[in-house]
Design a protein around this motif. Structure first.
Motif, PDB file in Angstrom:
ATOM      1  N   ALA A 195     -22.495 -37.359 -19.203  1.00 26.81           N
ATOM      2  CA  ALA A 195     -23.217 -37.362 -20.648  1.00 26.81           C
ATOM      3  C   ALA A 195     -23.988 -36.205 -21.010  1.00 26.81           C
ATOM      4  O   ALA A 195     -24.589 -35.547 -19.956  1.00 26.81           O
ATOM      5  CB  ALA A 195     -23.760 -38.524 -20.683  1.00 26.81           C
ATOM      6  N   LYS A 196     -24.236 -35.840 -22.356  1.00 23.44           N
ATOM      7  CA  LYS A 196     -24.877 -34.534 -22.586  1.00 23.44           C
ATOM      8  C   LYS A 196     -26.394 -35.211 -22.768  1.00 23.44           C
ATOM      9  O   LYS A 196     -26.694 -36.357 -23.366  1.00 23.44           O
ATOM     10  CB  LYS A 196     -24.477 -34.138 -24.056  1.00 23.44           C
ATOM     11  CG  LYS A 196     -23.236 -33.342 -23.832  1.00 23.44           C
ATOM     12  CD  LYS A 196     -22.840 -32.697 -25.100  1.00 23.44           C
ATOM     13  CE  LYS A 196     -21.612 -32.054 -24.993  1.00 23.44           C
ATOM     14  NZ  LYS A 196     -21.049 -31.379 -26.461  1.00 23.44           N
ATOM     15  N   MET A 197     -27.323 -34.439 -22.353  1.00 23.32           N
ATOM     16  CA  MET A 197     -28.752 -34.783 -22.286  1.00 23.32           C
ATOM     17  C   MET A 197     -29.046 -35.343 -23.678  1.00 23.32           C
ATOM     18  O   MET A 197     -29.762 -36.671 -23.887  1.00 23.32           O
ATOM     19  CB  MET A 197     -29.531 -33.645 -21.989  1.00 23.32           C
ATOM     20  CG  MET A 197     -31.150 -34.192 -21.628  1.00 23.32           C
ATOM     21  SD  MET A 197     -31.047 -34.923 -19.847  1.00 23.32           S
ATOM     22  CE  MET A 197     -30.857 -33.549 -19.011  1.00 23.32           C
ATOM     23  N   LYS A 198     -28.864 -34.567 -24.980  1.00 20.98           N
ATOM     24  CA  LYS A 198     -29.330 -35.023 -26.084  1.00 20.98           C
ATOM     25  C   LYS A 198     -28.511 -36.271 -26.778  1.00 20.98           C
ATOM     26  O   LYS A 198     -29.255 -37.078 -27.379  1.00 20.98           O
ATOM     27  CB  LYS A 198     -28.865 -33.764 -27.071  1.00 20.98           C
ATOM     28  CG  LYS A 198     -27.421 -33.365 -27.310  1.00 20.98           C
ATOM     29  CD  LYS A 198     -27.512 -32.424 -28.205  1.00 20.98           C
ATOM     30  CE  LYS A 198     -25.735 -32.027 -28.556  1.00 20.98           C
ATOM     31  NZ  LYS A 198     -25.365 -31.174 -29.648  1.00 20.98           N
ATOM     32  N   ASP A 199     -27.427 -36.375 -26.115  1.00 18.91           N
ATOM     33  CA  ASP A 199     -26.949 -37.709 -26.551  1.00 18.91           C
ATOM     34  C   ASP A 199     -27.340 -38.919 -25.996  1.00 18.91           C
ATOM     35  O   ASP A 199     -27.418 -39.979 -26.607  1.00 18.91           O
ATOM     36  CB  ASP A 199     -25.260 -37.692 -26.409  1.00 18.91           C
ATOM     37  CG  ASP A 199     -24.583 -36.561 -26.992  1.00 18.91           C
ATOM     38  OD1 ASP A 199     -24.823 -36.068 -28.028  1.00 18.91           O
ATOM     39  OD2 ASP A 199     -23.261 -36.162 -26.616  1.00 18.91           O
ATOM     40  N   LYS A 200     -27.618 -38.728 -24.708  1.00 21.75           N
ATOM     41  CA  LYS A 200     -28.377 -39.983 -23.913  1.00 21.75           C
ATOM     42  C   LYS A 200     -29.813 -40.092 -24.725  1.00 21.75           C
ATOM     43  O   LYS A 200     -30.172 -41.164 -24.842  1.00 21.75           O
ATOM     44  CB  LYS A 200     -28.359 -39.484 -22.476  1.00 21.75           C
ATOM     45  CG  LYS A 200     -28.820 -40.629 -21.611  1.00 21.75           C
ATOM     46  CD  LYS A 200     -30.498 -40.548 -21.299  1.00 21.75           C
ATOM     47  CE  LYS A 200     -30.930 -41.430 -20.414  1.00 21.75           C
ATOM     48  NZ  LYS A 200     -32.459 -41.550 -20.319  1.00 21.75           N
ATOM     49  N   PHE A 201     -30.333 -39.159 -25.027  1.00 20.19           N
ATOM     50  CA  PHE A 201     -31.800 -39.369 -25.573  1.00 20.19           C
ATOM     51  C   PHE A 201     -31.678 -40.145 -27.002  1.00 20.19           C
ATOM     52  O   PHE A 201     -32.342 -40.880 -27.222  1.00 20.19           O
ATOM     53  CB  PHE A 201     -32.320 -37.758 -25.759  1.00 20.19           C
ATOM     54  CG  PHE A 201     -33.584 -37.902 -26.355  1.00 20.19           C
ATOM     55  CD1 PHE A 201     -34.850 -38.153 -25.450  1.00 20.19           C
ATOM     56  CD2 PHE A 201     -33.925 -37.815 -27.832  1.00 20.19           C
ATOM     57  CE1 PHE A 201     -36.316 -38.198 -26.189  1.00 20.19           C
ATOM     58  CE2 PHE A 201     -35.320 -37.860 -28.382  1.00 20.19           C
ATOM     59  CZ  PHE A 201     -36.294 -37.965 -27.415  1.00 20.19           C
ATOM     60  N   LYS A 202     -30.637 -39.758 -27.751  1.00 23.22           N
ATOM     61  CA  LYS A 202     -30.596 -40.310 -29.072  1.00 23.22           C
ATOM     62  C   LYS A 202     -30.300 -41.794 -28.988  1.00 23.22           C
ATOM     63  O   LYS A 202     -30.989 -42.859 -29.311  1.00 23.22           O
ATOM     64  CB  LYS A 202     -29.423 -39.937 -29.644  1.00 23.22           C
ATOM     65  CG  LYS A 202     -29.854 -38.425 -30.129  1.00 23.22           C
ATOM     66  CD  LYS A 202     -28.550 -37.853 -30.988  1.00 23.22           C
ATOM     67  CE  LYS A 202     -28.689 -36.254 -31.369  1.00 23.22           C
ATOM     68  NZ  LYS A 202     -27.294 -35.588 -32.200  1.00 23.22           N
TER      69      LYS A 202
END
Length: 440
Positions: A195-202
């Motif tokens: 997963a991309k870090m920003k997507d997981k954060f969202k």
């Protein structure tokens, strides 16, 4: 980390988890019995570092390899980078706590807090500070190490229940450990799930923030107050170590460097304002190290025991069992089956490893397979893996966070986790939110 995980797949054996059950039975059982008998500091009568020894011996003799090889596996587990990292944080945290207390930095922080915070916002304020620092630093252990001395001062300066203060701090620390983009758990979960870090954060943000808001409301409604103190009594120079820690944390400086600088600055303040001598500083650092001895040993022992259990197939059997149960429960909803399975994997595995990062590494591959089979996005699987590992970590009485706070505030680890409301609230919020997302 790869060195410890890239091994031949072990034969699945659920009974391999028995040694850990022995440890929990001895440690928690003794503490509970002594508590019921009215013994003070019941959970310190039998240190966890001693209670785990029978479990280690049992695990070694349960293995099919020669004892020498079993001992080698134990040592490899104890030497895992995550375990060694925790151990060094323990030592530096202990040194900082003793030096900060001896040089007046703790008292200065308490005075400022008591003079500036409204009396009814003590608990929400501490939660926000802990959440802010842990998000910036990416580590719950580093956060607790920095704030625990202040918490001790608050407890000594007021009539606030120390277990409540401990619960507030561990709640805020777990918030940041789970959400921060530089946290070990975030890095491990995103890498394992692709997963991309920003997507997981969202995705994580939609779960964590509502839980945090509910937690703040709960803490504010508890009506905990503290005595007021005149702002003029505050020693501003004594605040320098904590100001430095906050700034360095925000800049993303490594937690080791942050704690070392804090120790040096606290000593500098003491030498400037009082007759704090170099020899006293060295003695205090040594005392801080000594205070963390039991935690240091326990961390090594848990790492070694977890490796033995893993090599003997206990974690593999547990993973397989959870996967089959999840698919049986949600036959007509693959997404829910995947989410339920990943959550249970992270939660239960962390129960046996007492390390959320290690539990994510161990279950990551199976979690990814579940997510792919259930058409669950990598961001969602990474978020669930991280959330439920952190939830369990915040509620374990033998977890690193509870033990460090318990040692600092002289509390039983059960008292610490009994008021860790954020992990409890996050458990329900995340479960309900994911249920709604996967309704169709």
């Amino acid at each position: 980390m790869t060195e410890h995980t890239a091994t031949t797949a072990p034969t699945k054996n659920l009974f391999s988890l028995f040694p850990f059950a022995v440890f929990l039975g001895i440690f928690l059982g003794t503490g509970i019995v002594l508590t019921l008998q009215g013994v003070e500091f019941a959970f310190y009568q039998l240190p966890a570092s001693i209670a785990i020894i029978p479990a280690i011996i049992i695990a070694i003799f349960m293995g099919r390899q020669p004892i020498t090889e079993q001992i080698g596996q134990f040592i490899n587990g104890a030497g895992h980078p995550n375990i060694i990292t925790m151990c060094f944080i323990y030592l530096l945290a202990g040194a900082f706590a003793v030096v900060a207390k001896a040089t007046g930095s703790v008292d200065a922080s308490v005075q400022l807090g008591l003079s500036l915070f409204p009396d009814f916002l003590l608990l929400p304020g501490l939660f926000l500070v802990a959440a802010f620092i842990s998000t910036a630093m990416g580590t719950s252990m580093g956060t607790i190490a920095a704030i625990a001395p202040i918490a001790l001062g608050l407890v000594e300066a007021s009539d606030v229940d120390s277990s409540v203060i401990a619960g507030v701090i561990i709640s805020g620390a777990i918030f940041g450990d789970n959400l921060s983009i530089i946290s070990d758990t975030t890095i491990a979960s995103t890498r394992s799930q692709g997963a991309k870090m920003k997507d997981k954060f969202k995705v994580n943000f939609t779960f964590a923030v509502p839980a945090a808001i509910l937690c703040i409301i709960l803490f504010a409604s508890m009506g905990v107050t503290m005595p007021s103190i005149a702002a003029s009594e505050t020693n501003l120079v004594g605040l320098l170590p904590y100001i430095a820690i906050l700034i360095l944390a925000l800049l993303g400086v490594n937690v080791f460097i942050v704690l070392v600088i804090g120790i040096v600055l606290a000593a500098g303040v003491g030498m400037w304002q009082t007759d704090y001598a170099l020899s006293t500083w060295i003695s205090d650092i040594n005392q801080g190290f000594a205070n963390m001895q039991d935690l240091f040993i326990l961390a090594l022992f848990i790492g070694g025991l977890s490796e033995l259990i893993k090599r003997q197939g206990g974690l593999a059997a547990l993973t397989d069992l959870v996967e089959r149960i999840a698919r049986r429960i949600y036959r007509n909803n693959n997404k829910r089956a995947a989410g339920f399975g990943i959550a249970c994997l992270a939660f239960i595995c962390n129960f046996f490893t007492a390390n959320n990062t290690v539990s994510i590494i161990v279950t990551g591959e199976t979690a990814k397979e579940l997510a792919e089979d259930g058409a669950l996005s990598p961001a969602h699987s990474a978020s669930i893996l991280d959330i439920f590992a952190c939830i369990n970590q915040g509620l374990l009485p033998y977890g690193a966070q509870a033990l460090l706070l318990g040692t600092t505030l002289q509390l039983s680890p059960l008292a610490v986790v009994s008021h860790a409301y954020y992990p409890m609230i996050l458990l329900f919020v995340a479960s309900i939110a994911f249920w709604r997302v996967t309704k169709k």
